[in-house]
Design a protein around this motif. Structure first.
Motif, PDB file in Angstrom:
ATOM      1  N   ALA A 186       1.865   1.260  10.165  1.00 35.87           N
ATOM      2  CA  ALA A 186       0.624   0.533  10.448  1.00 35.87           C
ATOM      3  C   ALA A 186      -0.583   1.465  10.351  1.00 35.87           C
ATOM      4  CB  ALA A 186       0.696  -0.096  11.837  1.00 35.87           C
ATOM      5  N   MET A 187      -0.430   2.702  10.829  1.00 33.03           N
ATOM      6  CA  MET A 187      -1.538   3.666  10.755  1.00 33.03           C
ATOM      7  C   MET A 187      -1.872   3.976   9.297  1.00 33.03           C
ATOM      8  SD  MET A 187      -2.138   5.249  14.102  1.00 33.03           S
ATOM      9  CE  MET A 187      -2.620   6.833  13.638  1.00 33.03           C
ATOM     10  N   ALA A 239      -8.594  -6.700   0.437  1.00 39.96           N
ATOM     11  CA  ALA A 239      -7.345  -6.464   1.189  1.00 39.96           C
ATOM     12  C   ALA A 239      -6.710  -5.152   0.698  1.00 39.96           C
ATOM     13  CB  ALA A 239      -6.391  -7.629   1.000  1.00 39.96           C
ATOM     14  N   THR A 240      -5.550  -4.824   1.279  1.00 38.34           N
ATOM     15  CA  THR A 240      -4.839  -3.588   0.887  1.00 38.34           C
ATOM     16  C   THR A 240      -3.884  -3.839  -0.270  1.00 38.34           C
ATOM     17  OG1 THR A 240      -3.159  -4.023   2.566  1.00 38.34           O
ATOM     18  CG2 THR A 240      -4.984  -2.578   3.209  1.00 38.34           C
ATOM     19  N   HIS A 241      -4.010  -4.976  -0.925  1.00 37.45           N
ATOM     20  CA  HIS A 241      -3.185  -5.257  -2.104  1.00 37.45           C
ATOM     21  C   HIS A 241      -4.103  -5.661  -3.258  1.00 37.45           C
ATOM     22  CE1 HIS A 241      -3.718  -9.258  -0.233  1.00 37.45           C
ATOM     23  NE2 HIS A 241      -3.769  -9.673  -1.490  1.00 37.45           N
ATOM     24  N   ASP A 242      -3.524  -5.804  -4.446  1.00 39.87           N
ATOM     25  CA  ASP A 242      -4.280  -6.275  -5.598  1.00 39.87           C
ATOM     26  C   ASP A 242      -3.565  -7.489  -6.191  1.00 39.87           C
ATOM     27  OD1 ASP A 242      -2.148  -5.116  -6.833  1.00 39.87           O
ATOM     28  OD2 ASP A 242      -3.282  -3.495  -7.783  1.00 39.87           O
ATOM     29  N   ALA A 269       8.462   5.151  11.512  1.00 39.22           N
ATOM     30  CA  ALA A 269       8.423   4.100  12.516  1.00 39.22           C
ATOM     31  C   ALA A 269       7.356   3.078  12.140  1.00 39.22           C
ATOM     32  CB  ALA A 269       8.129   4.703  13.882  1.00 39.22           C
ATOM     33  N   GLY A 270       7.409   1.905  12.759  1.00 34.21           N
ATOM     34  CA  GLY A 270       6.454   0.839  12.470  1.00 34.21           C
ATOM     35  C   GLY A 270       5.024   1.243  12.774  1.00 34.21           C
ATOM     36  N   LYS A 271       4.855   2.024  13.838  1.00 36.92           N
ATOM     37  CA  LYS A 271       3.514   2.475  14.213  1.00 36.92           C
ATOM     38  C   LYS A 271       2.922   3.386  13.139  1.00 36.92           C
ATOM     39  CE  LYS A 271       1.095   4.352  18.184  1.00 36.92           C
ATOM     40  NZ  LYS A 271       1.217   4.934  19.515  1.00 36.92           N
ATOM     41  N   GLN A 291      -3.858   1.126   7.794  1.00 29.94           N
ATOM     42  CA  GLN A 291      -5.262   1.106   8.238  1.00 29.94           C
ATOM     43  C   GLN A 291      -6.102   2.124   7.484  1.00 29.94           C
ATOM     44  OE1 GLN A 291      -5.188   1.742  12.437  1.00 29.94           O
ATOM     45  NE2 GLN A 291      -4.745  -0.416  12.916  1.00 29.94           N
ATOM     46  N   GLN A 292      -5.486   3.241   7.084  1.00 24.75           N
ATOM     47  CA  GLN A 292      -6.232   4.287   6.403  1.00 24.75           C
ATOM     48  C   GLN A 292      -6.477   3.970   4.929  1.00 24.75           C
ATOM     49  OE1 GLN A 292      -4.035   7.840   7.170  1.00 24.75           O
ATOM     50  NE2 GLN A 292      -4.759   8.027   9.275  1.00 24.75           N
ATOM     51  N   LYS A 293      -5.766   2.966   4.386  1.00 25.05           N
ATOM     52  CA  LYS A 293      -5.975   2.609   2.983  1.00 25.05           C
ATOM     53  C   LYS A 293      -7.329   1.921   2.821  1.00 25.05           C
ATOM     54  CE  LYS A 293      -1.296   2.004   1.271  1.00 25.05           C
ATOM     55  NZ  LYS A 293      -0.345   1.037   0.703  1.00 25.05           N
TER      56      LYS A 293
END
Length: 170
Positions: free
Chosen positions: A139-140, A157-160, A134-136, A143-145
């Motif tokens: 998203a969780m 950010a969460t990307h490179d 699910a989307g939730k 956030q943990q990354k």
């Protein structure tokens, strides 16, 4: 015999329910497995056969219940049963009994001529078996990354730089 039931049904049921009752009564009496006989004869013969079989089993079970675990009574039942078995085997049978007829008499109804059982739907067992998140949940996980530094947009950010959203695709 079934005419009395039909008369009673005519008095008790409404017209629609009476026709349903009449159809069921007709199929029970006419389709009872004896072809070429009159309806009343066929119905009464099958009913008397089934009643006799039921009464014989009831009598046997009643005797066994009365005997309980008493050795003397059980010996008497065994000896009488053995003598009855010998008498029956010495009798000449008019009709050859088939196992199917015995089973139908025992259960009290006819075995259907055509069996309409469909095969089950095939199951789809191939695949990785991974479930859709699910989307939730997505998203969780985001956030943990741990954020990392992107050299293309110069941000944490969460990307490179390989998958940066600001980078032009070529």
């Amino acid at each position: 015999m079934h005419m009395d039931l039909e008369k009673h049904g005519r008095e008790v049921y409404t017209h629609d329910n009476f026709y349903i009752f009449q159809k069921e009564l007709w199929s029970a009496c006419v389709d009872c497995g004896i072809e070429g006989a009159k309806e009343d004869e066929a119905c009464s013969k099958v009913e008397s056969d089934r009643t006799l079989v039921s009464k014989a089993w009831t009598q046997l079970f009643k005797c066994m219940h009365m005997a309980g675990t008493n050795k003397e009574k059980l010996t008497l039942i065994y000896n009488e049963g053995f003598s009855i078995e010998q008498e029956i085997s010495n009798m000449k049978s008019d009709v050859a009994s088939r196992p199917l007829d015995d089973m139908e008499t025992f259960i009290g109804c006819n075995v259907p001529k055509k069996i309409e059982v469909l095969p089950p739907e095939p199951s789809h067992t191939k695949g990785c078996g991974k479930r859709m998140k699910a989307g939730k949940e997505k998203a969780m996980e985001q956030q943990q990354k741990v954020p990392r530094f992107c050299h293309a947009c110069k941000q944490y950010a969460t990307h490179d730089s390989r998958n940066c959203p600001t980078k032009k695709s070529s």
